[in-house]
Design an enzyme around this catalytic site. Structure first.
Site, PDB file in Angstrom:
ATOM      1  N   TYR A 263      12.162  11.747  18.617  1.00  0.00           N
ATOM      2  CA  TYR A 263      11.016  11.450  17.888  1.00  0.00           C
ATOM      3  C   TYR A 263      10.019  10.472  17.337  1.00  0.00           C
ATOM      4  O   TYR A 263       8.660  10.782  17.565  1.00  0.00           O
ATOM      5  CB  TYR A 263      12.555  11.818  16.913  1.00  0.00           C
ATOM      6  N   ASP A 298      13.946  19.409  14.721  1.00  0.00           N
ATOM      7  CA  ASP A 298      13.941  20.563  14.027  1.00  0.00           C
ATOM      8  C   ASP A 298      12.070  19.739  13.551  1.00  0.00           C
ATOM      9  O   ASP A 298      11.609  21.674  13.444  1.00  0.00           O
ATOM     10  CB  ASP A 298      14.158  19.925  12.614  1.00  0.00           C
ATOM     11  N   LYS A 370      22.791  19.231  12.481  1.00  0.00           N
ATOM     12  CA  LYS A 370      22.073  19.274  11.209  1.00  0.00           C
ATOM     13  C   LYS A 370      20.938  20.683  10.870  1.00  0.00           C
ATOM     14  O   LYS A 370      20.021  20.404  11.673  1.00  0.00           O
ATOM     15  CB  LYS A 370      21.358  17.942  10.821  1.00  0.00           C
TER      16      LYS A 370
END
Lengths: 521, 360, 245
Positions: A263, A298, A370
């Site tokens: 990330y 995500d 998640k």
């Protein structure tokens, strides 16, 4: 669990095998190097606290000093131990003296290495014990006050003021929240230090400091006792201080940490060589501390088309899983991330969301998946947002997601007001309760749209992973294979904090963690 | 004998004084107004300007109203046309500067009649300040420059003869911390002058010739040129041996932490002089200032900044007020020969009361 | 036209003024809280206030949904929206202006300095894509840009500006309440002054809480606040470069 969609397990095996080979390469790099934040983490775990008069943490001051002299390859632990032996003072005293400029660590004469290590190991042992004690404390509290059923309701607080955060978090717990995340002040991830003390101002969030962690932990323990269920606390072990924040979380008994292997590289332009090392050390800490990590795939869907790039999320989950295993994390500690981000105007878009959520659920049956709410297509229209969030909640409960990060109707306007959070919790509770066992009633049509979509995503993920095995993960990132963002191997923030380990490199925690987690290299 | 701040200024026979704050809200404008009032009482003719202020009469950060400035009759002052119109001081234009502000043309004016209030705006760089100084020289007894925020550059000794430093509770939450930080900042500003006249001459020349010059113990010179000091120091980072056997390092511009941290300290330079033009060129933190002493590295200036006094504001918009007495006494003790005042405190007010004659 | 003179919200008949508001109070739901909410609604200018929903939302907070009739109207026929910048030129005008009056490409270096990492504002002004339908500076054929990104040290920014011989330096900063960033901005200017380089560049600072006045006080040449578009900044630069030359 009964298979609601059919999974081609041979393809899943191909994915896992490819991921293993990709991460083997990365591990070679990880073992050869250390970083300034890893070294600062060592100091923090040795009990060094506080800042100099300008607010620069003493851990930073010491590591910089050693690094500027080209000695960080020895490990800062050696130089701290060297000072302990030379001055006969404890770590904190030495840190304070160095902070004031009374002497510099490299100036002291080199002591006998074996004695130095012995001295350091004694202090380090106490650091490890502290982490293990917190883990045991969590386990006993969770037995006493079992958390609610999944999907857990995960909400954020982000006032910038830890004391206001506490009020809002407690209100959310009263309304039914299971997990509280304190959003960090904008761009803390790019600070190359972690501030100290309770903080009352931040932009779009509240600084992650050890004191803030402690304040919120205490409030949630209280709130949890009143609510009769253990409330989990989340923060961010990410950015330039990833392992330092992991260490803070470990000693303040956080339960979850956002912690992703890629990330920061993609979305914060942090150098990849540094990030891979940082994620490994921070994950070892999380593993020992019994903390569940949340990965950040995500986010890929916020910069690309969620329909076209869904397979990159799955591919990345395999990589995160593999790197997680190599850092000693158990599957149960891996909150692999994905999101409900398909364009709401797309016909049958909800079906594709279900396909993705169900696919991931079945491929990682023991991981607390998640699930992130829609953000990309949320505008200032709060009424529409509230409805889309309802659809997201429905997808969550009918595919058995583990951690449901609740969408806010005021997404894209401001950080949530107290009533925004209450409304979103009501939304989720209504739907979760109203459709609690829906998932048990569902089998998807064998050749239906959902099954076909799932097959397609899995196959694409496998071919993506296999192509990465050929070029290597670092090259793949450079080629923009994730989130359509390209990052150069030698670019980004924090590369200057990457240091090659010397022959005599010493990090007492690395050694202890590996033993604790039975990691064999 | 003149008392108060104006006494300290008069004693040193300076023609121009800059007021600089160690932070915003340290009390610069109160200090400025006090000196203006005292000078007017003493019949000292003034030239007034503010370094950096502009725009409406509200503070651009806190949106609170800024304290107004009273301009005594006969005073020359710099401001913009519309700022003048908004104030109450009758004035005649004596010079057009050609500069523009948010509030229109910037001019030098002379206050007429009984004087009045005005906001001073329009000058925010040293080159502009220099031009105003050139004009005011000879026309007024004392040029007074109000500071902006925590900017130091108006204190350059070639620009202003003396400096009054405003400090206060805004720097820290305890008296000791405020004193500590004030002393540290003053230490940088008031670095000692190089006494060796041969070295001083060499340094002057070196500063014109290169960004950084290293004088070896052998007497040999190593000139490191660059587009700025930062390019020059980069060259030294890559060739740290250049510092071997250095007896002096001369900076034509700024001295910053990274030079010490990445070159001087790791290269184990000891017993060496570091020369800069003046204290406003030094951007070093406390630790590095201390390490300089530790390693016997002497930081010296060509032109010393003359600090004439320190004012301390015990209140802060962010925290509870501190003890005025403790601050004043603590600073006096730490700064030895420097006068220290809390201008709003009882002590100063009493002294002044006698002096100004009970004026409100 | 006349009916626009005193225009009110439309609920289900013209100028009935019906609106809905919702908010929370730090009070437990109850008759007292309801009365507080009702009185607040009156103070907002509502009549016929109807608290249609009230509930506890935890930790002593309550949430209200209220309907009422707005008693104020606005003369919709007299509305004129003021333009933020008086002499903002368009993308094409700016490029033409540079060709005509400057005769070379101009160079702008941008950075978020210090610990500030909010690049959104800087990117909106500098990147190709731009902001609010206006191209970013990078897109201008007559402007060359260097975007250094976030957390740039003051000395590195000066170094880069000298290296590329910049005409203007653009710093993007979020000024915090405790003014930590102010120190960094003033230090930037003081560093330039210490180096004797202050007058070489147009210094521009932008950010959500930056005003032109504050910028001048900081020692910059100009400041731009919220809603600034790339062409506003470009207009300022080209107009002032001409003055400088």
């Amino acid at each position: 669990m009964e298979e609601k969609i059919r999974i081609s397990w041979d393809v899943v095996d191909r994915c896992r095998q490819a991921a293993r080979s990709i991460t083997d390469d990365i591990m070679v790099h990880i073992h050869e190097n250390t970083t300034t934040t890893v070294e600062r983490t060592v100091l923090r775990l040795m009990g060094i606290e506080g800042s100099d008069e300008q607010g620069i943490p003493l851990a930073n001051v010491m590591v910089e000093q050693i690094n500027n002299s080209g000695l960080l390859g020895d490990g800062v632990a050696f130089w701290l131990g060297n000072a302990m032996q030379a001055t006969d003072e404890g770590p904190q005293k030495i840190a304070e003296q160095v902070g004031r400029g009374e002497f510099a660590l490299p100036d002291l004469p080199r002591q006998e290495p074996a004695i130095v290590r012995q001295k350091v190991a004694e202090v380090a042992e106490r650091g490890l014990e502290r982490i293990k004690k917190k883990r045991a404390e969590r386990e006993s509290l969770m037995k006493e006050l079992p958390p609610g059923p999944q999907p857990w309701l995960y909400v954020i607080v982000a006032t910038g003021n830890i004391y206001e955060d506490v009020k809002q978090a407690r209100a959310a717990v009263e309304k039914g929240a299971d997990i509280i995340a304190v959003i960090r002040s904008t761009a803390q991830s790019l600070l190359d230090y972690v501030p100290y003390g309770p903080t009352t101002e931040g932009f779009g969030g509240t600084y992650a400091t050890q004191e803030n962690f402690r304040i919120m932990r205490e409030a949630l323990d209280d709130g949890g006792r009143e609510a009769g269920r253990y409330i989990q606390l989340v923060n961010y072990s990410s950015g330039l201080c990833m392992p330092e924040i992991a260490a803070m979380g470990a000693v303040e008994r956080l339960d979850m940490m956002l912690n992703d292997s890629m990330y920061g590289i993609l979305f914060r332009d942090i150098n990849m060589k540094r990030t891979f090392i940082d994620q490994h050390f921070s994950r070892m800490i999380n593993a020992v501390a019994g903390i569940t990590i949340n990965t950040g795939e995500d986010n890929y869907l916020t910069t690309t088309d969620a329909l076209d790039e869904a397979h990159t999320v799955l591919a990345s989950q395999f990589i995160n899983e593999s790197l997680g295993f190599k850092s000693g994390l158990k599957t149960q500690q891996m909150g692999l991330g994905h999101a409900f981000e398909i364009d709401p105007d797309l016909e049958d878009g909800f079906l594709f969301e279900i396909a993705q959520a169900q696919l991931i659920r079945q491929i990682f049956p023991h991981a607390p998946i998640k699930y992130m709410p829609p953000t990309k297509y949320i505008t200032g229209d709060i009424f529409r947002a509230h409805l889309i969030n309802g659809m997201f909640n429905l997808a969550g409960v009918m595919t058995g997601q583990g951690i449901q990060l609740l969408g806010m109707l005021t997404e894209a306007i401001h950080t949530p007001f107290v009533q925004d959070r209450a409304l979103s919790i009501e939304n989720a509770r209504y739907i979760f309760n109203n459709a609690r066992d829906l998932q048990d009633e569902i089998m998807f049509v064998p050749y239906g749209r959902i099954q076909q979509r799932a097959d397609e995503v899995l196959l694409k993920a496998a071919s993506m992973l296999e192509s990465i095995t050929e070029k290597g993960l670092m090259q793949a990132i450079e080629d923009g294979m994730f989130a359509n963002i390209s990052r150069p191997q030698e670019g980004g923030k924090g590369l200057d904090g990457l240091v090659k380990k010397g022959e005599e490199y010493y990090n007492p925690f690395s050694d202890m963690f590996k033993e604790e987690l039975s990691i064999h290299e | 004998m003149k008392k108060g701040l104006i006494g300290d200024i008069s004693r040193e026979k300076v023609k121009s004084v800059a007021i600089i704050g160690l932070a915003k809200n340290a009390g610069k404008t109160v200090t400025f107004n006090t000196i203006v009032e005292e000078a007017a009482q003493e019949g000292i003719s003034l030239g007034l300007l503010s370094y950096g202020r502009d725009g409406e009469l509200v503070d651009s950060v806190t949106l609170q109203e800024k304290p107004k400035i009273f301009i005594p009759p006969g005073t020359l002052f710099v401001t913009a046309q519309r700022a003048l119109e908004k104030g109450s001081v009758p004035a005649e234009k004596v010079l057009e500067t050609g500069y523009f502000s948010v509030m229109g043309e910037v001019n030098v004016y002379r206050a007429l009649d009984r004087g009045g209030y005005a906001e001073l705006v329009g000058i925010n760089s040293t080159s502009r300040l220099q031009r105003i100084k050139d004009y005011l020289q000879g026309r007024v007894d004392l040029m007074l420059v109000d500071g902006a925020l925590d900017r130091r550059s108006s204190a350059v000794p070639t620009l202003t003869d003396g400096v009054i430093v405003a400090t206060g509770a805004v720097l820290g939450n305890t008296e000791d911390f405020v004193i500590f930080r004030t002393v540290n900042e003053l230490q940088k500003l008031t670095l000692p002058q190089v006494t060796d006249s041969r070295l001083k001459e060499m340094a002057r020349e070196a500063m014109e010739a290169a960004s950084i010059t290293i004088i070896k113990r052998s007497g040999e010179l190593e000139k490191v040129k660059g587009l700025s000091t930062f390019q020059a120091q980069e060259k030294i980072f890559k060739n740290r041996y250049m510092l071997n056997d250095a007896s002096a390092i001369i900076f034509s511009g700024a001295l910053i932490d990274s030079f010490l941290e990445k070159a001087v300290f790791p290269e184990m330079v000891r017993d060496c002089k570091i020369l800069v033009r003046d204290g406003t060129r030094v951007f070093l933190n406390w630790r590095n200032m201390n390490l300089l002493k530790e390693y016997n590295l002497q930081l010296l200036v060509i032109n010393p900044v003359q600090v004439l006094g320190v004012t301390v504001n015990p209140t802060s918009p962010y925290s509870a007020p501190l003890d005025s007495q403790k601050l004043v006494l603590g600073l006096k003790k730490a700064l030895v020969r420097l006068p220290v005042y809390d201008l709003k405190g009882e002590g100063y007010q009493a002294k002044r009361g006698a002096f100004v004659g009970g004026k409100n | 036209m006349n009916e626009l003179k005193e225009l009110r919200p439309y609920g289900d008949s013209f100028n009935d003024g019906k609106i809905q508001v919702s908010f929370s109070l730090p009070l437990d739901a109850g008759l007292e809280a309801q009365e507080v909410a009702r009185q607040l609604a009156y103070k907002m200018g509502l009549e016929e206030v109807n608290v249609v929903d009230m509930k506890n939302i935890g930790e002593g907070f309550s949430f209200f949904i209220i309907y009422g009739k707005l008693k104020y109207g606005v003369d919709a026929s007299q509305i004129r929206v003021a333009k933020a910048v008086s002499r903002s030129m368009s993308y094409y005008e700016i490029n033409d202006f540079i060709r005509e009056h400057i005769g070379r490409k101009i160079l702008v270096v941008g950075a978020c300095t210090g610990s500030d990492a909010h690049t959104v504002g800087l990117d909106a002004i500098m990147n190709m894509k731009g902001f609010a339908g206006e191209y970013g500076l990078e897109r201008y054929p007559e402007i060359k840009t260097v975007n250094m990104g976030s957390q740039v040290a003051n000395e590195d920014l000066i170094k880069k500006a000298m290296e590329v011989n910049a005409d203007a330096i653009l710093i993007s900063q979020v000024v915090t309440q405790k003014e930590a960033h102010i120190k960094n901005l003033t230090e930037f200017v003081d560093l330039l002054e210490a180096e004797g380089l202050r007058d070489r560049f147009l210094l521009i600072v932008g950010g959500p809480r930056i005003s032109h006045e504050l910028a001048l006080e900081l020692g910059f040449d100009a400041g731009f606040g919220q809603g600034t578009k790339p062409n506003d900044v470009a207009s300022y630069i080209v107009q002032n470069l001409v003055k400088k030359v």
